[in-house]
Design a protein around this motif. Structure first.
Motif, PDB file in Angstrom:
ATOM      1  N   LEU A  51      14.885  43.833  14.805  1.00 24.72           N
ATOM      2  CA  LEU A  51      14.690  45.229  15.199  1.00 24.72           C
ATOM      3  C   LEU A  51      15.964  46.067  15.081  1.00 24.72           C
ATOM      4  O   LEU A  51      15.911  47.240  14.706  1.00 24.72           O
ATOM      5  N   ALA A  52      17.107  45.479  15.419  1.00 31.16           N
ATOM      6  CA  ALA A  52      18.323  46.304  15.497  1.00 31.16           C
ATOM      7  C   ALA A  52      19.094  46.384  14.185  1.00 31.16           C
ATOM      8  O   ALA A  52      19.733  47.415  13.904  1.00 31.16           O
ATOM      9  N   MET A  53      19.037  45.311  13.379  1.00 34.64           N
ATOM     10  CA  MET A  53      19.919  45.277  12.209  1.00 34.64           C
ATOM     11  C   MET A  53      19.653  46.389  11.192  1.00 34.64           C
ATOM     12  O   MET A  53      20.606  46.974  10.672  1.00 34.64           O
ATOM     13  N   ILE A 113      16.876  49.974  21.196  1.00 35.98           N
ATOM     14  CA  ILE A 113      17.542  49.853  19.883  1.00 35.98           C
ATOM     15  C   ILE A 113      18.847  50.662  19.768  1.00 35.98           C
ATOM     16  O   ILE A 113      19.862  50.115  19.346  1.00 35.98           O
ATOM     17  N   PRO A 114      18.839  51.957  20.174  1.00 37.02           N
ATOM     18  CA  PRO A 114      20.122  52.681  20.039  1.00 37.02           C
ATOM     19  C   PRO A 114      21.236  52.035  20.869  1.00 37.02           C
ATOM     20  O   PRO A 114      22.397  52.023  20.457  1.00 37.02           O
ATOM     21  N   GLY A 115      20.862  51.471  22.020  1.00 38.52           N
ATOM     22  CA  GLY A 115      21.847  50.767  22.846  1.00 38.52           C
ATOM     23  C   GLY A 115      22.337  49.507  22.161  1.00 38.52           C
ATOM     24  O   GLY A 115      23.543  49.203  22.160  1.00 38.52           O
ATOM     25  N   GLU A 120      26.733  46.855  19.548  1.00 34.06           N
ATOM     26  CA  GLU A 120      27.173  46.048  18.398  1.00 34.06           C
ATOM     27  C   GLU A 120      28.295  46.767  17.630  1.00 34.06           C
ATOM     28  O   GLU A 120      29.229  46.111  17.138  1.00 34.06           O
ATOM     29  N   LEU A 121      28.226  48.087  17.550  1.00 29.20           N
ATOM     30  CA  LEU A 121      29.298  48.843  16.887  1.00 29.20           C
ATOM     31  C   LEU A 121      30.607  48.714  17.670  1.00 29.20           C
ATOM     32  O   LEU A 121      31.673  48.510  17.081  1.00 29.20           O
ATOM     33  N   VAL A 122      30.530  48.832  19.000  1.00 36.49           N
ATOM     34  CA  VAL A 122      31.746  48.699  19.813  1.00 36.49           C
ATOM     35  C   VAL A 122      32.303  47.276  19.702  1.00 36.49           C
ATOM     36  O   VAL A 122      33.515  47.083  19.570  1.00 36.49           O
ATOM     37  N   HIS A 123      31.407  46.284  19.738  1.00 35.28           N
ATOM     38  CA  HIS A 123      31.854  44.894  19.597  1.00 35.28           C
ATOM     39  C   HIS A 123      32.630  44.723  18.285  1.00 35.28           C
ATOM     40  O   HIS A 123      33.711  44.121  18.258  1.00 35.28           O
TER      41      HIS A 123
END
Lengths: 388, 388
Positions: A51-53, A113-115, A120-123
């Motif tokens: 879902l997120a990728m 999903i936006p979360g 994942e972007l911050v990680h």
């Protein structure tokens, strides 16, 4: 406001156990509980990726050239020559948690999903910058970004991913998304604090257990805590529920890190994908080492003297490559057995269980859908019993 | 959303003028208009410093050690040994704009303070990272952070300032603060795009006027535009007013940068605090150079050949220090006069005036308090007529 609204990780800790003889311990790397629903965990992780990728890839595609290419290399979507690739992008635990988190608030997983993407972007922003700061040349068996594209691109693309994380949330334009962005910002500040502590530890001979726990709470707990609460926030959860999930995630992160520290010394290279004695090779001041040194007794004293000598050898010469590359296996084995004899291994096993129990206790008295509660319990069990 | 809601800077431009003979031009560095209220501008800047700086210092004081100290060094509040200092912290144009911006919405200037602080934090985040990426060892006559405290601290403290900027806004917890954070994030993304372009230009022999304007709009226009609208957003302005102020700020930034590019070649070292021919020494691909090369004609051709030779000389050897350090003054004088002869100087003077006029035109039809409008006009006049 100086403090986030949720509790920071407890600095108090259980008293250190008395030193124990070698061979006295159960092997924490062997699952004590074979009844864990590992298929359920795999499914949860798979759902996060599915879902997120695609949304993550679309977000990264917003970056101007050449930053989009550098980021795609970092995520393992292309190789250094720009050809499509499908490299190991990590377990993607955080996106999975963010989707489950939305369900915790009674919302569909998609609400998270936006979360999931923002976390994942911050990680990955932190990985890009940490690899450069730490001089790490490899991540997941590939050259790091600064090694392939140069330090400037590692800094710049890290910055861009951080900005993009905020953009993804704030462009939703809802009250919930602003609350989510605020929690993400607080978590990012803790992540940066953790990296600052980690860097400062490198220049010190000893680190206390309390300092080690604080650093690990910041570096690992904060963003896991954000992942497991951000979906709920986006899904409209009240503050009490979101705070409880955040506490769960903090303890989950500390349990995860305690096990990571055990695997870093006694893990099976087949299962971890790391070298034997990995953390000892890097002279990492991890929990078992800190607990052993703090326990006192003859093994702790002998260990302390050895590590001080190692530090001297390192400072005197081999500043290139791994600090302990001229060591033979017997030297690592001696250090590992002293850590164990002083009680550092057993203390860390117990610490992972205390954090596991604290994670579950954080969910007491919070209303959650039964299926979500079960999955959160399974995840906590999985984290402390994993072998790699 | 790929595009911010306000218009990006126009990429269209006036046609290049025909080449002119040397000595044919007015000197843009001499104020054409002696009637500017410079005392009023000084007062506005002073108010920004007085109101915003204590809040900025308190915000930076939130950072964990040693990041607070590194940041205090960067801002000029302490010296490299940690002793209190009062170094030149820059003009602080952005905080002044943010307070005026709040008044533009009919709010008291104090309503703009969190915006002033957040923008100043982002500005300094970008300075910390840019100085490291560009390898610049000096800023405002002091060693840069990476030079004094090492690259890792420059990366880490930059990250911390960026996170802090979001925290300052989002912790207000209002609808307006979330809107402000969103605009700041969009501006930061443009800032990062601008730095990416600037880095890519270094490896190229030629940059078009359009590319140069786009880069300058991102690097200078975006954050000035954010400063001059963020106070209004926090003060409750409607989108139309905030967008108009943002357009004003974008053009103001481009006017500022055009004058900066003129001063970088023909500025008086006494007034600018920079060396003579500063931008030519650094082989900067600034607007006058790009405009001269694009104009065509014999002077442009001779200039193009000279710059290509310079690039070859640079690539062949003197990679340390300033790329043109073995040049004598006559070589710079020749390049400057060819740029002028090809029309690059005059085109840039006209460009600064076009951007000045476009800034004022952006305010047409927007309701603003008379005093605020007058100050915005004065600021625009000041920007194009300044000598340093």
């Amino acid at each position: 406001m100086l403090r986030p609204s949720w509790s920071p990780p407890s600095r108090g800790r259980a008293p250190l156990p008395p030193p124990r003889r070698r061979g006295d311990l159960v092997n924490p790397v062997q699952p004590a509980n074979a009844g864990i629903d590992t298929a359920g965990v795999a499914e949860l992780l798979e759902r996060g990726r599915t879902l997120a990728m695609p949304v993550l890839r679309a977000a990264v595609g917003r970056l101007a050239a050449p930053m989009d290419t550098v980021a795609a290399y970092h995520f393992g979507w292309i190789d250094a020559a720009g050809r499509p690739a499908n490299a190991d992008g990590g377990k993607a635990v955080r996106p999975a948690l963010a989707l489950l988190s939305a369900e915790a608030a009674g919302a569909p997983p998609e609400a998270g999903i936006p979360g999931a993407v923002a976390v994942e972007l911050v990680h990955n922003f932190s990985l890009l910058h940490d690899d450069l700061m730490d001089g790490d040349e490899q991540r997941r068996h590939r050259d790091t970004v600064w090694k392939v594209h140069g330090p400037a691109q590692a800094i710049l693309v890290g910055d861009a991913l951080f900005a993009l994380a905020n953009e993804i949330l704030l462009e939703l334009g809802t009250v919930e998304s602003a609350l989510a962005a605020r929690r993400l910002t607080a978590a990012t500040r803790r992540l940066i604090d953790g990296q600052a502590q980690d860097i400062s530890f490198e220049h010190r001979e000893r680190v206390s257990v309390a300092e080690c726990l604080e650093m690990e709470g910041n570096k690992t707990g904060a963003l896991l805590a954000c992942a497991v609460s951000i979906g709920a926030v986006l899904g409209g959860a009240d503050t009490r529920t979101a705070d409880a999930l955040e506490r769960y995630g903090n303890h989950l992160g500390l349990a995860f890190q305690a096990v990571d520290d055990l695997l870093g010394i006694w893990g099976d290279p087949e299962a971890t994908g790391k070298q034997t004695w990995s953390d000892l090779r890097q002279r990492k001041k991890s929990l078992p080492v800190a607990a052993a040194l703090e326990a006192g007794g003859p093994a702790a004293r002998q260990l302390g003297e050895l590590l001080a000598t190692d530090a001297g050898r390192h400072a005197a010469g081999a500043d290139e490559g791994l600090p302990t590359e001229d060591f033979d296996e017997a030297e690592f084995a001696l250090r590992a057995s002293l850590i164990e004899e002083a009680g550092g291994r057993e203390w860390t096993v117990q610490e992972s269980r205390r954090q596991h129990d604290a994670a579950l206790a954080a969910l007491d008295g919070v209303e959650l859908p039964d299926a979500v509660r079960r999955q959160l319990v399974t995840l906590a069990d999985f984290v402390v019993e994993r072998r790699g």
